[in-house]
Design an enzyme around this catalytic site. Structure first.
Site, PDB file in Angstrom:
ATOM      1  N   GLU A 157       0.812  -1.231   0.000  1.00 27.93           N
ATOM      2  CA  GLU A 157       0.000   0.000   0.000  1.00 27.93           C
ATOM      3  C   GLU A 157       0.844   1.279   0.000  1.00 27.93           C
ATOM      4  O   GLU A 157       0.720   2.139   0.865  1.00 27.93           O
ATOM      5  CB  GLU A 157      -0.953  -0.035   1.205  1.00 27.93           C
ATOM      6  CG  GLU A 157      -1.860  -1.246   1.187  1.00 27.93           C
ATOM      7  CD  GLU A 157      -2.809  -1.314   2.374  1.00 27.93           C
ATOM      8  OE1 GLU A 157      -2.867  -0.355   3.161  1.00 27.93           O
ATOM      9  OE2 GLU A 157      -3.496  -2.337   2.513  1.00 27.93           O
ATOM     10  N   ASN A 187       2.140  -4.642  -3.446  1.00 33.85           N
ATOM     11  CA  ASN A 187       0.737  -4.996  -3.223  1.00 33.85           C
ATOM     12  C   ASN A 187      -0.069  -3.736  -2.951  1.00 33.85           C
ATOM     13  O   ASN A 187       0.423  -2.828  -2.253  1.00 33.85           O
ATOM     14  CB  ASN A 187       0.668  -5.952  -2.008  1.00 33.85           C
ATOM     15  CG  ASN A 187      -0.687  -6.573  -1.783  1.00 33.85           C
ATOM     16  OD1 ASN A 187      -1.400  -6.891  -2.729  1.00 33.85           O
ATOM     17  ND2 ASN A 187      -1.048  -6.775  -0.516  1.00 33.85           N
ATOM     18  N   HIS A 220     -10.013  -6.122  -2.385  1.00 35.62           N
ATOM     19  CA  HIS A 220     -11.094  -5.959  -1.405  1.00 35.62           C
ATOM     20  C   HIS A 220     -12.200  -5.217  -2.148  1.00 35.62           C
ATOM     21  O   HIS A 220     -12.154  -3.995  -2.307  1.00 35.62           O
ATOM     22  CB  HIS A 220     -10.619  -5.149  -0.191  1.00 35.62           C
ATOM     23  CG  HIS A 220      -9.625  -5.869   0.662  1.00 35.62           C
ATOM     24  ND1 HIS A 220      -9.956  -6.971   1.416  1.00 35.62           N
ATOM     25  CD2 HIS A 220      -8.307  -5.654   0.864  1.00 35.62           C
ATOM     26  CE1 HIS A 220      -8.880  -7.407   2.067  1.00 35.62           C
ATOM     27  NE2 HIS A 220      -7.871  -6.627   1.745  1.00 35.62           N
ATOM     28  N   GLU A 261      -5.942 -10.685  -1.575  1.00 37.56           N
ATOM     29  CA  GLU A 261      -6.739 -10.530  -0.347  1.00 37.56           C
ATOM     30  C   GLU A 261      -8.229 -10.409  -0.654  1.00 37.56           C
ATOM     31  O   GLU A 261      -8.955  -9.688  -0.024  1.00 37.56           O
ATOM     32  CB  GLU A 261      -6.293  -9.270   0.429  1.00 37.56           C
ATOM     33  CG  GLU A 261      -4.816  -9.189   0.725  1.00 37.56           C
ATOM     34  CD  GLU A 261      -4.449  -7.947   1.507  1.00 37.56           C
ATOM     35  OE1 GLU A 261      -5.354  -7.272   2.037  1.00 37.56           O
ATOM     36  OE2 GLU A 261      -3.247  -7.645   1.602  1.00 37.56           O
ATOM     37  N   ASP A 314     -12.046 -10.269  -1.004  1.00 36.36           N
ATOM     38  CA  ASP A 314     -13.347 -10.471  -0.378  1.00 36.36           C
ATOM     39  C   ASP A 314     -14.285  -9.533  -1.154  1.00 36.36           C
ATOM     40  O   ASP A 314     -13.830  -8.556  -1.758  1.00 36.36           O
ATOM     41  CB  ASP A 314     -13.358 -10.157   1.131  1.00 36.36           C
ATOM     42  CG  ASP A 314     -12.541  -8.923   1.513  1.00 36.36           C
ATOM     43  OD1 ASP A 314     -11.862  -8.937   2.560  1.00 36.36           O
ATOM     44  OD2 ASP A 314     -12.581  -7.935   0.753  1.00 36.36           O
TER      45      ASP A 314
HETATM   46  O1  G3I Z   1      -5.881 -11.264  18.381  1.00 39.26           O
HETATM   47  C1  G3I Z   1      -5.517 -10.084  19.110  1.00 39.26           C
HETATM   48  C2  G3I Z   1      -6.260 -10.055  20.450  1.00 39.26           C
HETATM   49  O2  G3I Z   1      -5.799 -11.136  21.248  1.00 39.26           O
HETATM   50  C3  G3I Z   1      -5.977  -8.737  21.148  1.00 39.26           C
HETATM   51  O3  G3I Z   1      -6.751  -8.659  22.339  1.00 39.26           O
HETATM   52  C4  G3I Z   1      -6.386  -7.593  20.207  1.00 39.26           C
HETATM   53  C5  G3I Z   1      -6.136  -6.232  20.813  1.00 39.26           C
HETATM   54  O4  G3I Z   1      -4.745  -6.023  20.867  1.00 39.26           O
HETATM   55  O5  G3I Z   1      -5.598  -7.675  19.006  1.00 39.26           O
HETATM   56  C6  G3I Z   1      -5.902  -8.862  18.306  1.00 39.26           C
HETATM   57  O6  G3I Z   1      -5.099  -8.884  17.149  1.00 39.26           O
HETATM   58  C7  G3I Z   1      -5.579  -8.009  16.114  1.00 39.26           C
HETATM   59  C8  G3I Z   1      -5.675  -8.872  14.845  1.00 39.26           C
HETATM   60  O7  G3I Z   1      -6.022  -8.064  13.709  1.00 39.26           O
HETATM   61  C9  G3I Z   1      -6.712  -9.971  14.978  1.00 39.26           C
HETATM   62  O8  G3I Z   1      -7.983  -9.427  15.154  1.00 39.26           O
HETATM   63  C10 G3I Z   1      -4.532  -6.933  15.908  1.00 39.26           C
HETATM   64  O9  G3I Z   1      -4.491  -6.094  17.035  1.00 39.26           O
HETATM   65  C11 G3I Z   1      -4.932  -6.101  14.680  1.00 39.26           C
HETATM   66  O10 G3I Z   1      -3.914  -5.146  14.377  1.00 39.26           O
HETATM   67  C12 G3I Z   1      -5.037  -7.041  13.469  1.00 39.26           C
HETATM   68  O11 G3I Z   1      -5.538  -6.271  12.374  1.00 39.26           O
HETATM   69  C13 G3I Z   1      -5.183  -6.783  11.080  1.00 39.26           C
HETATM   70  C14 G3I Z   1      -4.799  -5.567  10.222  1.00 39.26           C
HETATM   71  O12 G3I Z   1      -4.533  -5.976   8.864  1.00 39.26           O
HETATM   72  C15 G3I Z   1      -3.551  -4.890  10.765  1.00 39.26           C
HETATM   73  O13 G3I Z   1      -2.486  -5.806  10.754  1.00 39.26           O
HETATM   74  C16 G3I Z   1      -6.409  -7.475  10.471  1.00 39.26           C
HETATM   75  O14 G3I Z   1      -6.694  -8.681  11.180  1.00 39.26           O
HETATM   76  C17 G3I Z   1      -6.140  -7.799   9.006  1.00 39.26           C
HETATM   77  O15 G3I Z   1      -7.318  -8.319   8.391  1.00 39.26           O
HETATM   78  C18 G3I Z   1      -5.686  -6.550   8.239  1.00 39.26           C
HETATM   79  O16 G3I Z   1      -5.331  -6.978   6.955  1.00 39.26           O
HETATM   80  C19 G3I Z   1      -4.992  -5.926   6.028  1.00 39.26           C
HETATM   81  C20 G3I Z   1      -3.810  -6.384   5.194  1.00 39.26           C
HETATM   82  O17 G3I Z   1      -2.707  -6.687   6.025  1.00 39.26           O
HETATM   83  C21 G3I Z   1      -3.456  -5.340   4.146  1.00 39.26           C
HETATM   84  N1  G3I Z   1      -4.620  -5.023   3.305  1.00 39.26           N
HETATM   85  C22 G3I Z   1      -5.799  -4.590   4.069  1.00 39.26           C
HETATM   86  C23 G3I Z   1      -6.193  -5.672   5.085  1.00 39.26           C
HETATM   87  C24 G3I Z   1      -7.460  -5.277   5.842  1.00 39.26           C
HETATM   88  O18 G3I Z   1      -7.221  -4.137   6.596  1.00 39.26           O
END
Ligand code: G3I
Length: 367
Positions: free
Chosen positions: A169, A212, A248, A276, A278
């Site tokens: 990005e 990406n 997306h 990715e 959806d």
């Molecule tokens: O699982 C932990 C939980 O135990 C904890 O209590 C909570 C609070 O800290 O965090 C949880 O982890 C989170 C994780 O998602 C699972 O839900 C992380 O904080 C959170 O940062 C993470 O967000 C991810 C995000 O990227 C940032 O890394 C999303 O799942 C993920 O779907 C998203 O994916 C991005 C791609 O990398 C790039 N393209 C867009 C896409 C969607 O935003």
């Protein structure tokens, strides 16, 4: 690849094939399909045996504790992308040390189940870890820590990772140039990306190194800037070996827009990863009189994505990765991560692991 026949012809084919079910049942199913209801299609065949390129999904370690999830994933898919646990936000601790327990578990799961591992993501504007913010403005220390991080992470999965999202990005959302970031401020707008690719190549000579981005279908100016960036990086000698298109999408994306975008991305002759995908129902809800029509539009768009992939030479069809496995696994339905109401159904499998009309649209488009 021929386009799917209109419903009535497909139904006669279904009736033909469904003789074992008895014409009446099949006809009833067809009648449902004709009104946009999915006809019962029986158990979903393994997607990896239907698609001529690897299907994958994003994964988090917590999902590996669910036997139903693991059974569905390993039945259908041949590639995994760590959804967040191979990013800086997980690996890089504030004191600058690394933790690899979760990414290593994902890598072990991939190896134990003969799945391709796709690394995501080395450098992303959205990640601003304290360990780097502490050396923000100290170019020598920053450059050394940047190289050290990429060598450590990409090097750890050397020989296992089939590819990496090296830069994620980088293009401004309005397409007006490139994003500012902690990385661009310290190492240069283009140079931080060239360096990232060079460090990743040094760490893992065998991995395909991707750039990406997203909204490339709905924002032509952003896509044009992305294409220019790829050209600049290639001219600068960056070992960029693949092009990621996150995809997306929203179900209201006009037919043909995805195909047009993919054709332009593929014009470099490099492997393309639909990285990715959806297809959210939420924004398009108001466009359709019924949920069945909305879901039929969503399924047709999934079909277009695969048909577009099928038009590429085999060497350019890197993979088709959904962002999540079942609808309930999607970031779009996790209220803490996404302001959209968690009623979306953006993926190929429902929460019981059944193939939805979106699954069948993908499978049918590949036949
Ligand atoms: O699982 C932990 C939980 O135990 C904890 O209590 C909570 C609070 O800290 O965090 C949880 O982890 C989170 C994780 O998602 C699972 O839900 C992380 O904080 C959170 O940062 C993470 O967000 C991810 C995000 O990227 C940032 O890394 C999303 O799942 C993920 O779907 C998203 O994916 C991005 C791609 O990398 C790039 N393209 C867009 C896409 C969607 O935003």
């Amino acid at each position: 690849m021929q386009t799917p026949a209109p419903t009535q012809h497909r139904c006669s084919a279904v009736v033909g094939r469904r003789a074992v079910l008895g014409g009446a049942l099949a006809l009833a199913a067809c009648r449902g399909e004709a009104q946009g209801q999915p006809a019962e299609r029986g158990p979903a065949p393994p997607l990896k045996s239907v698609l001529p390129f690897p299907p994958g999904a994003s994964v988090m370690t917590g999902q590996l504790d669910d036997p139903a999830y693991v059974a569905l994933f390993t039945r259908h898919l041949s590639q995994l992308t760590p959804e967040w646990e191979m990013k800086m936000e997980y690996i890089l601790r504030p004191d600058g040390s690394f933790r690899f327990d979760a990414p290593d578990r994902l890598a072990r799961f991939a190896r134990d189940n003969r799945l391709r591992l796709f690394g995501h993501a080395l450098v992303w504007y959205a990640q601003k870890p304290a360990a780097f913010e502490r050396i923000d403005g100290d170019p020598r220390a920053f450059a050394a820590a940047y190289r050290n991080y990429i060598l450590a992470v990409a090097g750890r999965y050397r020989g296992q990772a089939v590819g990496w999202d090296v830069v994620n990005e980088a293009v401004a959302e309005d397409g007006e140039g490139l994003r500012d970031s902690l990385w661009s401020r310290n190492l240069g707008r283009l140079d931080h990306m060239r360096l990232a690719f060079e460090h990743a190549r040094e760490a893992d000579p065998g991995a395909v190194l991707f750039i990406n981005d997203y909204n490339l279908e709905s924002r032509p100016r952003k896509r044009a800037t992305y294409l220019r960036l790829i050209e600049q990086l290639l001219k600068a000698g960056a070992p960029l070996g693949g092009i990621g298109n996150q995809a997306h999408l929203n179900a209201d994306l006009a037919p043909g827009e995805f195909t047009r975008s993919l054709r332009e991305l593929a014009s470099f002759g490099l492997p393309v990863h639909v990285a990715e995908i959806d297809i959210s129902l939420n924004r398009a809800r108001g466009m359709f009189s019924s949920r069945a029509d909305l879901e039929a539009r969503q399924a047709r768009l999934y079909g277009e994505v695969v048909e577009a992939m099928m038009t590429l030479p085999a060497r350019q069809r890197f993979a088709l990765t959904t962002w999540g496995l079942r609808d309930g696994d999607s970031w779009l339905t996790r209220p803490d991560e996404n302001p959209r109401p968690p009623k979306d159904a953006p993926l190929l499998f429902d929460d019981q692991g059944r193939g939805k009309p979106t699954f069948w649209a993908v499978a049918d488009a590949a036949r």
